[in-house]
Design a protein around this motif. Sequence first.
Motif, PDB file in Angstrom:
ATOM      1  N   ILE A  14    -154.566 -42.488  56.405  1.00 18.21           N
ATOM      2  CA  ILE A  14    -155.807 -43.227  56.633  1.00 18.21           C
ATOM      3  C   ILE A  14    -156.809 -42.905  55.531  1.00 18.21           C
ATOM      4  O   ILE A  14    -156.790 -41.812  54.962  1.00 18.21           O
ATOM      5  N   ARG A  16    -160.609 -42.096  54.080  1.00 20.27           N
ATOM      6  CA  ARG A  16    -161.714 -41.271  54.594  1.00 20.27           C
ATOM      7  C   ARG A  16    -162.734 -42.092  55.380  1.00 20.27           C
ATOM      8  O   ARG A  16    -163.189 -41.681  56.440  1.00 20.27           O
ATOM      9  N   GLU A  18    -162.302 -44.982  56.901  1.00 26.23           N
ATOM     10  CA  GLU A  18    -161.688 -45.458  58.141  1.00 26.23           C
ATOM     11  C   GLU A  18    -161.698 -44.341  59.187  1.00 26.23           C
ATOM     12  O   GLU A  18    -161.994 -44.572  60.371  1.00 26.23           O
ATOM     13  N   TRP A  19    -161.357 -43.130  58.765  1.00 27.29           N
ATOM     14  CA  TRP A  19    -161.336 -41.994  59.687  1.00 27.29           C
ATOM     15  C   TRP A  19    -162.737 -41.700  60.206  1.00 27.29           C
ATOM     16  O   TRP A  19    -162.936 -41.411  61.383  1.00 27.29           O
ATOM     17  N   VAL A  22    -163.652 -43.697  63.281  1.00 30.34           N
ATOM     18  CA  VAL A  22    -162.879 -43.538  64.523  1.00 30.34           C
ATOM     19  C   VAL A  22    -163.707 -42.755  65.541  1.00 30.34           C
ATOM     20  O   VAL A  22    -164.237 -41.691  65.235  1.00 30.34           O
ATOM     21  N   LEU A  26    -157.923 -44.184  67.796  1.00 35.93           N
ATOM     22  CA  LEU A  26    -157.538 -44.762  66.519  1.00 35.93           C
ATOM     23  C   LEU A  26    -156.940 -46.133  66.796  1.00 35.93           C
ATOM     24  O   LEU A  26    -155.946 -46.254  67.521  1.00 35.93           O
ATOM     25  N   LEU A  62    -153.406 -37.763  59.214  1.00 38.53           N
ATOM     26  CA  LEU A  62    -153.680 -37.400  60.601  1.00 38.53           C
ATOM     27  C   LEU A  62    -152.382 -36.898  61.200  1.00 38.53           C
ATOM     28  O   LEU A  62    -151.397 -37.637  61.267  1.00 38.53           O
ATOM     29  N   ARG A  94    -158.023 -39.822  70.072  1.00 39.00           N
ATOM     30  CA  ARG A  94    -158.462 -38.814  69.094  1.00 39.00           C
ATOM     31  C   ARG A  94    -157.965 -37.426  69.479  1.00 39.00           C
ATOM     32  O   ARG A  94    -157.681 -36.596  68.629  1.00 39.00           O
ATOM     33  N   VAL A 100    -156.249 -32.721  60.524  1.00 36.99           N
ATOM     34  CA  VAL A 100    -156.537 -33.724  59.497  1.00 36.99           C
ATOM     35  C   VAL A 100    -156.519 -32.973  58.176  1.00 36.99           C
ATOM     36  O   VAL A 100    -157.235 -31.987  58.010  1.00 36.99           O
TER      37      VAL A 100
END
Length: 103
Positions: A14, A16, A18-19, A22, A26, A62, A94, A100
């Motif tokens: 993923i 950064r 996008e993470w 969350v 996800l 992840l 999550r 991560v």
Amino acid sequence: MTPGSGAGVIVHVIGRDEWAAVEAELRPASLGVEGFVHCADPDQVAGVIERYYADRDDLLLLHIDPSRVTAPIIREDTTGRGEVFPHVHGPIPRTAIIAVTPA
């Protein structure tokens, strides 16, 4: 558990940003478009990054504990190359993400 260690840990690649977006689950675009979240076994990650993300430098890995995922995880060959990947057919909580790390 160390990322990538232990039986059954799967990995999602993923960006950064996008993470950072969350919250409780996800839900990447692939879930809506293809019906599943793309994941890989730890030994498949380098090939995935090389094939699909070679031009990106913002990636995170992840590390997911499948026992904490409530959606079905189906191992499928969706590329036709004979390589089977774990696909999560629903959102990933999550709380299932145990680590991560940078890609």
